[in-house]
Design a protein around this motif. Structure first.
Motif, mmCIF file in Angstrom:
data_model
loop_
_atom_site.group_PDB
_atom_site.id
_atom_site.type_symbol
_atom_site.label_atom_id
_atom_site.label_comp_id
_atom_site.label_asym_id
_atom_site.label_seq_id
_atom_site.Cartn_x
_atom_site.Cartn_y
_atom_site.Cartn_z
ATOM 1 N N ILE A 106 25.951 46.104 44.767
ATOM 2 C CA ILE A 106 26.334 45.040 45.704
ATOM 3 C C ILE A 106 27.092 43.931 44.965
ATOM 4 C CG2 ILE A 106 25.438 43.206 47.195
ATOM 5 C CD1 ILE A 106 23.059 45.172 47.797
ATOM 6 N N ALA A 107 26.519 43.464 43.841
ATOM 7 C CA ALA A 107 27.142 42.355 43.117
ATOM 8 C C ALA A 107 28.519 42.766 42.592
ATOM 9 C CB ALA A 107 26.234 41.908 41.964
ATOM 10 N N ARG A 108 28.605 43.980 42.072
ATOM 11 C CA ARG A 108 29.904 44.455 41.569
ATOM 12 C C ARG A 108 30.897 44.532 42.724
ATOM 13 N NH1 ARG A 108 31.665 44.247 36.740
ATOM 14 N NH2 ARG A 108 29.761 45.198 35.966
ATOM 15 N N GLY A 109 30.425 45.061 43.855
ATOM 16 C CA GLY A 109 31.304 45.193 45.015
ATOM 17 C C GLY A 109 31.817 43.842 45.482
ATOM 18 N N ILE A 110 30.926 42.844 45.543
ATOM 19 C CA ILE A 110 31.350 41.510 45.986
ATOM 20 C C ILE A 110 32.378 40.945 45.004
ATOM 21 C CG2 ILE A 110 30.587 39.146 46.434
ATOM 22 C CD1 ILE A 110 27.864 40.272 47.263
ATOM 23 N N ALA A 111 32.096 41.113 43.701
ATOM 24 C CA ALA A 111 33.007 40.571 42.686
ATOM 25 C C ALA A 111 34.406 41.202 42.835
ATOM 26 C CB ALA A 111 32.458 40.825 41.287
ATOM 27 N N LEU A 112 34.443 42.502 43.040
ATOM 28 C CA LEU A 112 35.732 43.183 43.170
ATOM 29 C C LEU A 112 36.423 42.823 44.484
ATOM 30 C CD1 LEU A 112 34.706 46.675 41.736
ATOM 31 C CD2 LEU A 112 36.246 45.017 40.680
ATOM 32 N N GLN A 113 35.640 42.737 45.557
ATOM 33 C CA GLN A 113 36.206 42.415 46.874
ATOM 34 C C GLN A 113 36.817 41.015 46.878
ATOM 35 O OE1 GLN A 113 36.478 44.416 49.566
ATOM 36 N NE2 GLN A 113 37.539 42.758 50.635
ATOM 37 N N LEU A 114 36.084 40.046 46.313
ATOM 38 C CA LEU A 114 36.552 38.665 46.327
ATOM 39 C C LEU A 114 37.851 38.497 45.552
ATOM 40 C CD1 LEU A 114 33.256 36.592 45.859
ATOM 41 C CD2 LEU A 114 34.695 36.725 47.902
ATOM 42 N N THR A 115 38.017 39.288 44.508
ATOM 43 C CA THR A 115 39.184 39.100 43.650
ATOM 44 C C THR A 115 40.253 40.135 43.902
ATOM 45 O OG1 THR A 115 38.130 40.498 42.005
ATOM 46 C CG2 THR A 115 37.833 38.119 41.756
ATOM 47 N N GLY A 116 39.983 41.113 44.763
ATOM 48 C CA GLY A 116 40.905 42.223 44.897
ATOM 49 C C GLY A 116 41.022 43.008 43.599
ATOM 50 N N ALA A 117 39.959 43.000 42.812
ATOM 51 C CA ALA A 117 39.878 43.715 41.536
ATOM 52 C C ALA A 117 40.854 43.172 40.495
ATOM 53 C CB ALA A 117 40.068 45.222 41.722
ATOM 54 N N ALA A 118 41.489 42.034 40.794
ATOM 55 C CA ALA A 118 42.441 41.473 39.829
ATOM 56 C C ALA A 118 41.770 40.364 39.035
ATOM 57 C CB ALA A 118 43.648 40.916 40.568
ATOM 58 N N PRO A 119 42.094 40.234 37.751
ATOM 59 C CA PRO A 119 41.525 39.141 36.971
ATOM 60 C C PRO A 119 42.011 37.783 37.458
ATOM 61 C CG PRO A 119 43.073 40.427 35.648
ATOM 62 C CD PRO A 119 42.948 41.123 36.964
ATOM 63 N N ILE A 120 41.175 36.765 37.283
ATOM 64 C CA ILE A 120 41.584 35.396 37.598
ATOM 65 C C ILE A 120 41.921 34.713 36.281
ATOM 66 C CG2 ILE A 120 40.936 33.247 38.740
ATOM 67 C CD1 ILE A 120 38.660 34.803 40.099
ATOM 68 N N SER A 121 43.174 34.359 36.111
ATOM 69 C CA SER A 121 43.551 33.737 34.837
ATOM 70 C C SER A 121 44.076 32.323 35.084
ATOM 71 C CB SER A 121 44.599 34.588 34.127
ATOM 72 O OG SER A 121 45.660 34.847 35.005
ATOM 73 N N ARG A 122 44.618 31.705 34.041
ATOM 74 C CA ARG A 122 45.082 30.311 34.046
ATOM 75 C C ARG A 122 44.014 29.383 34.627
ATOM 76 N NH1 ARG A 122 50.455 30.701 36.996
ATOM 77 N NH2 ARG A 122 49.629 32.726 37.549
ATOM 78 N N LEU A 123 42.867 29.425 33.995
ATOM 79 C CA LEU A 123 41.758 28.591 34.458
ATOM 80 C C LEU A 123 41.692 27.278 33.708
ATOM 81 C CD1 LEU A 123 39.224 31.497 34.804
ATOM 82 C CD2 LEU A 123 39.977 30.032 36.678
ATOM 83 N N GLY A 124 42.650 27.046 32.822
ATOM 84 C CA GLY A 124 42.670 25.778 32.094
ATOM 85 C C GLY A 124 41.920 25.878 30.780
ATOM 86 N N GLU A 125 42.273 24.998 29.882
ATOM 87 C CA GLU A 125 41.714 25.056 28.533
ATOM 88 C C GLU A 125 40.210 24.769 28.527
ATOM 89 O OE1 GLU A 125 42.810 22.776 24.544
ATOM 90 O OE2 GLU A 125 44.556 23.399 25.719
ATOM 91 N N ALA A 126 39.799 23.843 29.399
ATOM 92 C CA ALA A 126 38.390 23.439 29.419
ATOM 93 C C ALA A 126 37.479 24.626 29.688
ATOM 94 C CB ALA A 126 38.179 22.358 30.481
ATOM 95 N N PHE A 127 37.951 25.587 30.467
ATOM 96 C CA PHE A 127 37.125 26.753 30.795
ATOM 97 C C PHE A 127 36.817 27.575 29.549
ATOM 98 C CE2 PHE A 127 36.566 31.146 32.374
ATOM 99 C CZ PHE A 127 35.476 30.927 33.203
ATOM 100 N N GLY A 128 37.722 27.516 28.571
ATOM 101 C CA GLY A 128 37.514 28.310 27.363
ATOM 102 C C GLY A 128 36.605 27.662 26.333
#
Lengths: 261, 337
Positions: free
Chosen positions: B138-160
């Protein structure tokens, strides 16, 4: 003889207790009472419903029907915590010990002593446990071993200590001597009498006729989930009881044997 | 943590668990010794810090896993929950929420998954294996569904920062104008792991909840009859495991500075292996955080050392599998005595 507190309110009054598991009637319309300073034997076959009846009183099982009252007050015992709140403590046949924990952890399980900051107060729990166990068995030394490493007698001592440490008013003893040797059995008998004299009401489940006649003031006999007899111990002898346990009825020629007194 | 003054601290654990911990620690030292021969670069400060960094994610998961295993359960969902927590944080950052609240929300998402695990196990009476297997999907499915299986990038330097920041980093400017790293610094994730491990061990050894976790795993019926709230204890353990999975997700995604919805696959198995190598019993009632940390580092050192020795990833899996079986075998051997 009759001053066994009959005019007082009973410590425990179980009225018309029913317990069903699916279609099986484990307990049917059983009523029992218990007064302070009294030992009531609960007898019967395996599967006659006596353990089941007692488990309902200790909060380990819920009722299908009937009413339990403690000191005249109707109570709803939904969990073992509820029963303990009313001073009902139980020594289970299985002892109900957590094998990986030591004596102190088991004695205080669910009622741990804590320091000011809410941490476990190990030191105090050990000294209290040591004290409580010494009263029952002066030779008890392996306080810090997990209870799986202890002998049957030592485990039994922990189970008993746990029940009496918290100032029980009602004690349910489910075959307390089944796992014990002769000297330990005698110790439990002495203890039972001592607790009774302190004003505690005791339900004793036992198969040992010796214990029953030595310790009990009254007995009730269960057969197939029903209460088939409740007597003062003077009114019956061993044969009467065995007949009740096995057949569910008294011998045909029975008259109360204690009437002469 | 381990029996520092020799009395009353850990004494309600079986004495054999100390033995197991010592043997696990010896294994770890032997591994380090062996790998320092196979590769000269292995026993260096920099590589040590790398191992710390690489192990922190598994270590965080193993803390929660150990608590769950001590109750006699198992949590197969942590790898997926880690990804879902990362996705939750990534999405709200994209929506304009600052990094710290977003990460807190990610951890809460993990805790919520764990809470649901606990409810399903206690109220619906589904076995932990099945309940958390379901949550894994379920958790994997939600994660993939929410993102369309694409990575979310350019989250800003603070995130790193959480994943890449370090304490005590020493950098010297050289004459040629290039910086030279003298000491790479202690990575934030390693410090975080140590803090969480200490908190976890404290809760297990010194608090009522820890005592109840052991009692539930040791003899659930006895715990119930003694007045322990068994359901509440289990829900607590699974929620903690979920929250730690969320935290591990923050660390991992922050290290990558990208949220990968398909990250963390099979991490649950590493966490279980770490706990078991560290002496936790899948039958419940036995286990410790310190043991699980040693177990995590055995896996981390194995991975790192084998990599440096040029062993293929497939061979690594084989070796780790053998180590897990070996650890449990030794454990059984000890218990029979």
């Amino acid at each position: 003889m009759l001053d066994t507190a009959s005019p007082k309110t009973p410590l425990i009054q179980m009225t018309d207790i029913d317990k069903q598991f699916g279609g099986v009637h484990a307990v049917q319309g059983v009523s029992v009472d218990l007064y302070p300073s009294e030992v009531v034997g609960v007898l019967g076959h395996n599967g006659a419903g006596k353990s089941c009846l007692m488990r309902m009183l200790s909060g380990a099982m819920t009722l299908s029907g009937g009413q339990i009252s403690v000191n005249g007050e109707d109570v709803d015992l939904k969990s073992p915590q509820d029963a303990k709140k009313y001073g009902i403590e139980t020594i289970y046949q299985t002892l109900a010990l957590a094998n990986h924990l030591d004596a102190a952890a088991n004695l205080f399980l669910g009622r741990e002593l804590k320091t000011r900051f809410g941490n476990l107060d190990e030191g105090r729990m050990y000294t209290e446990t040591q004290e409580a166990l010494r009263q029952l068995n002066p030779n008890f030394k392996n306080l810090k071993d997990p209870v799986s490493k202890l002998s049957g007698g030592q485990r039994q001592v922990i189970a008993i200590a746990r029940a009496i440490y918290f100032q029980a008013k009602v004690l349910i003893m489910d075959e307390p001597t089944a796992a014990l040797g002769p000297s330990e059995t005698a110790m439990v008998a002495d203890l039972t009498i001592r607790l009774k004299n302190e004003g505690i009401g005791i339900f004793l489940i036992s198969h040992d006729m010796h214990d029953v006649f030595d310790l009990c003031d009254r007995v009730i006999v269960m057969n197939k989930g029903r209460n088939v007899g409740a007597f003062r111990i003077e009114d019956v002898n061993k044969d009467d009881i065995l007949s009740l346990i096995i057949k569910g009825t008294l011998p045909d020629d029975w008259t109360p044997r204690g009437q002469a007194v | 943590m381990a029996g520092n003054d020799g009395k009353s601290k850990l004494s309600f654990l079986p004495t054999g668990s100390k033995l197991h911990k010592i043997s696990a620690l010896l294994t770890l030292l032997l591994l380090i010794l062996a790998f320092s021969f196979t590769s000269t670069a292995f026993l260096t400060v920099n590589n040590g810090l790398t191992v710390l960094l690489q192990t922190s994610v598994i270590g965080l998961l193993a803390i929660g896993m150990t608590m769950v295993i001590i109750t006699g359960g198992i949590d197969l969902s942590v790898g997926s929950v880690l990804a879902l927590a990362g996705v939750a944080a990534g999405l709200v950052i994209k929506a304009g929420v600052p990094v710290i609240p977003a990460m807190a929300l990610g951890i809460m998402a993990g805790a919520a998954c764990g809470f649901v695990n606990g409810l399903v196990i206690t109220k619906m009476r589904i076995t932990p294996f099945v309940a958390t297997l379901g949550m894994m999907m379920i958790a994997r499915g939600i994660a993939l569904q929410l993102t369309g299986a694409a990575p979310i990038s350019r989250l800003g330097e603070a995130f790193g920062t959480l994943g890449n920041g370090t304490f005590f980093r020493v950098v010297e400017m050289q004459d040629n104008g290039f910086p030279k790293v003298i000491f790479a610094g202690i990575p934030y994730p390693a410090v975080l792991l140590i803090i969480m491990a200490i908190i976890g061990a404290f809760l297990l050894q010194k608090r009522q909840i820890g005592r109840h976790i052991f009692s539930v795993g040791s003899n659930e019926e006895a715990a119930r009859l003694s007045g322990v709230n068994v359901d509440r204890t289990k829900i607590w353990a699974y929620t903690a495991s979920g929250a730690l999975a969320g935290l591990a997700g923050m660390v991992l995604m922050s290290r990558l500075v990208t949220v990968q919805p398909n990250e963390g696959v099979m991490y649950e198995l590493d966490a279980i292996a770490a706990s078991v190598i560290g002496g936790a019993s899948l039958m419940g009632g036995v286990g410790s955080i310190s043991g699980s940390m040693i177990g995590s580092f055995i896996i981390g050192v194995l991975r790192n050392g084998l990599n440096m020795a040029g062993t293929s990833a497939f061979i690594q899996q084989i070796i780790i599998g053998i180590v897990v079986i070996g650890a449990v075998y030794i454990d059984q051997f000890r218990n029979k005595k």
